[in-house]
Design an enzyme around this catalytic site. Structure first.
Site, PDB file in Angstrom:
ATOM      1  N   ILE A  61      39.763   7.874  18.946  1.00 34.46           N
ATOM      2  CA  ILE A  61      40.936   8.112  19.802  1.00 34.46           C
ATOM      3  C   ILE A  61      40.631   9.184  20.843  1.00 34.46           C
ATOM      4  O   ILE A  61      40.892   9.033  22.034  1.00 34.46           O
ATOM      5  CB  ILE A  61      42.152   8.532  18.935  1.00 34.46           C
ATOM      6  N   LYS A  83      47.185  -6.681  -4.997  1.00 29.75           N
ATOM      7  CA  LYS A  83      46.560  -5.557  -5.693  1.00 29.75           C
ATOM      8  C   LYS A  83      45.218  -6.005  -6.284  1.00 29.75           C
ATOM      9  O   LYS A  83      45.150  -7.053  -6.942  1.00 29.75           O
ATOM     10  CB  LYS A  83      47.496  -5.072  -6.796  1.00 29.75           C
ATOM     11  N   ASN A 109      41.828  11.395   3.150  1.00 28.10           N
ATOM     12  CA  ASN A 109      40.988  12.602   3.178  1.00 28.10           C
ATOM     13  C   ASN A 109      41.855  13.819   2.889  1.00 28.10           C
ATOM     14  O   ASN A 109      43.060  13.714   2.729  1.00 28.10           O
ATOM     15  CB  ASN A 109      40.251  12.724   4.516  1.00 28.10           C
ATOM     16  N   PHE A 113      38.634  18.807  17.400  1.00 23.33           N
ATOM     17  CA  PHE A 113      38.267  19.653  16.266  1.00 23.33           C
ATOM     18  C   PHE A 113      36.994  19.072  15.659  1.00 23.33           C
ATOM     19  O   PHE A 113      36.800  17.856  15.677  1.00 23.33           O
ATOM     20  CB  PHE A 113      39.382  19.683  15.206  1.00 23.33           C
ATOM     21  N   ASP A 146      36.854   7.413  10.083  1.00 22.20           N
ATOM     22  CA  ASP A 146      35.913   6.761  10.996  1.00 22.20           C
ATOM     23  C   ASP A 146      35.836   5.259  10.731  1.00 22.20           C
ATOM     24  O   ASP A 146      35.568   4.488  11.635  1.00 22.20           O
ATOM     25  CB  ASP A 146      34.524   7.383  10.842  1.00 22.20           C
TER      26      ASP A 146
HETATM   27  O1  C5P Z   1      33.329  12.718  15.486  1.00 24.41           O
HETATM   28  P1  C5P Z   1      34.279  13.474  14.608  1.00 24.41           P
HETATM   29  O2  C5P Z   1      35.132  12.580  13.749  1.00 24.41           O
HETATM   30  O3  C5P Z   1      33.665  14.585  13.831  1.00 24.41           O
HETATM   31  O4  C5P Z   1      35.248  14.176  15.674  1.00 24.41           O
HETATM   32  C1  C5P Z   1      36.358  14.893  15.278  1.00 24.41           C
HETATM   33  C2  C5P Z   1      37.344  14.949  16.391  1.00 24.41           C
HETATM   34  O5  C5P Z   1      37.582  13.646  16.929  1.00 24.41           O
HETATM   35  C3  C5P Z   1      38.701  15.423  15.929  1.00 24.41           C
HETATM   36  O6  C5P Z   1      39.310  16.098  17.005  1.00 24.41           O
HETATM   37  C4  C5P Z   1      39.420  14.129  15.599  1.00 24.41           C
HETATM   38  O7  C5P Z   1      40.832  14.279  15.699  1.00 24.41           O
HETATM   39  C5  C5P Z   1      38.888  13.199  16.662  1.00 24.41           C
HETATM   40  N1  C5P Z   1      38.768  11.807  16.221  1.00 24.41           N
HETATM   41  C6  C5P Z   1      39.594  10.832  16.780  1.00 24.41           C
HETATM   42  N2  C5P Z   1      39.447   9.510  16.394  1.00 24.41           N
HETATM   43  C7  C5P Z   1      38.524   9.161  15.494  1.00 24.41           C
HETATM   44  C8  C5P Z   1      37.681  10.134  14.917  1.00 24.41           C
HETATM   45  C9  C5P Z   1      37.838  11.442  15.311  1.00 24.41           C
HETATM   46  O8  C5P Z   1      40.452  11.145  17.595  1.00 24.41           O
HETATM   47  N3  C5P Z   1      38.416   7.892  15.139  1.00 24.41           N
END
Ligand code: C5P
Length: 409
Positions: A306, A288, A209, A322, A278
């Protein structure tokens, strides 16, 4: 002697009942080794005399733009160049409006325009005035221009009412300007995630990303400046690693998850600034992928969240997430705050003109249960300082709740 041992501070004093506190402020600045030159507006002189401030500053106080004697000595342009810091305390609503519009109708506002030194302002006014949209608009303009805002505080006011608008205490103004001797997060351990993650498709390709890691690194740096011991778990970035206690480089969401879970135990604060994927490909190809087929389907599986997992721990550290959104910013961010059980969330627009991913600037909305703070478009470094300032305040409320079981604030 270095500039940091004897910073040169041009102190502007404007017309507010809090102008008398300028005397204590000058004393505290000089205790820290600063050289202080004072400039007063015409209205400030209605509250305190130049002679009083001259006595504590040990220098003549300047009030007039067209002052023959002063121009023969250190002229106003020289004075503007002399300063390492411009500090205006108290800053009245009228002065803030004049600054916001770039006016140069007296010595102080002229010096502000003529100086390249950073400007900090400590507003002081009645709480109704402070919350007036005109004042807030002017403040937002100044913040967007890089002005550092010190306070104001909430509490009893000279008018007998109570609310936000009190001048920040002189000692705290000095700490925020010159760095704190008792740094607010000293002794606190903070874990920060930053940057993007990469999810392998095959040995050479990945899904990623646009996160640059700039916001997370800037927050880590600002937390360190506030005295915290900071560890950063970072996805791949093109940036110089931040000067923190430890940086753990990771690539995938699963690696980030493992590194966080290994180190979260003794942390007081967790800041999740990483843009974590996600989903990840369920079965990355060991070889490959060849282009034999017209199309191919990719099966994805969810990565662990997390942040939500850290927030669900007992006891959980103070958690800041965030939220990068492309629409309904506040509603989605509030939902996330609630759903993930966070203490605070920093929401920003992505993909538009308001900054966000892979930019040097960002506009943010900080939300917590029962409150919010808007940060207009500003550099990520400055936004990080403001975020850390709010973390410090919210963290104090969080520990008070834990210690005394008081209601949420
Ligand atoms: O639900 P969303 O991805 O929009 O949430 C964003 C927040 O969750 C950010 O603070 C991101 O660092 C954290 N996050 C995470 N682990 C994930 C997805 C998002 O810690 N798998």
């Amino acid at each position: 002697m270095s500039q940091t041992q004897h910073p040169r501070i041009l102190l502007g004093v404007s017309g507010s009942i809090a102008a008398y506190k300028a005397a204590e402020l000058i004393r505290r600045l000089r205790e820290r080794g600063a050289e202080v030159q004072v400039v007063m507006t015409a209205h400030a002189q209605a509250f305190i005399t130049p002679l009083s401030l001259q006595a504590v500053a040990g220098q003549p106080v300047r009030c007039e733009l067209f002052d023959r004697a002063a121009e023969a000595g250190m002229g106003h342009i020289e004075l503007a160049r002399w300063a390492d810091h411009l500090l205006i305390a108290p800053a009245s609503a009228n002065l803030i409006a004049r600054l916001a519009h770039g006016m140069a109708d007296d010595l102080l506002t002229t010096l502000v325009l003529a100086s390249a030194a950073p400007l900090a302002i400590a507003p002081a006014m009645n709480h109704q005035m402070w919350s007036h949209p005109a004042v807030q608009e002017n403040i937002n303009r100044l913040l967007a221009r890089g002005v550092h805002l010190l306070g104001p505080e909430s509490g009893d006011q000279a008018c007998g009412e109570s609310g936000a608008g009190r001048l920040l205490e002189p000692q705290r103004i000095v700490e925020q300007l010159l760095g704190s001797e008792h740094r607010p997060l000293a002794g606190r351990r903070v874990l920060v995630t930053a940057g993007p993650t990469r999810e392998a498709l095959d040995p050479v390709r990945f899904l990623g990303n646009r996160s640059s890691g700039k916001m997370g690194y800037a927050v880590a740096q600002a937390l360190t400046a506030a005295g915290a011991q900071v560890m950063v778990v970072s996805g791949p970035t093109a940036l110089t690693p931040p000067a923190v206690e430890r940086v753990i480089p990771v690539e995938t969401a699963l690696e980030m998850h493992a590194a966080v879970m290994e180190h979260i135990d003794h942390c007081d604060i967790f800041v999740a600034a990483a843009a974590v994927a996600d989903y990840r490909p369920q079965a990355p190809s060991p070889e490959k992928i060849k282009k034999h087929h017209h199309e191919f389907q990719l099966r994805m599986v969810r990565n662990p969240d997390i942040l939500a997992e850290v927030a669900a721990r007992h006891p959980a550290p103070f958690t800041l997430g965030f939220a990068a959104e492309t629409e309904a910013l506040e509603a989605h961010a509030r939902e996330k705050l609630q759903a993930k059980g966070l203490d605070m969330i920093a929401a920003n627009w992505v993909g538009g003109a308001q900054g966000g991913f892979d930019r040097d600037e960002n506009a943010l909305l900080l939300l917590w249960r029962g409150g919010q703070r808007e940060l207009p478009l500003m550099s990520k470094r400055q936004a990080a300082r403001e975020i850390v300032h709010t973390i410090t305040e919210r963290y104090a409320a969080f520990t008070a709740r834990q210690n005394f079981g008081s209601p949420p604030g």
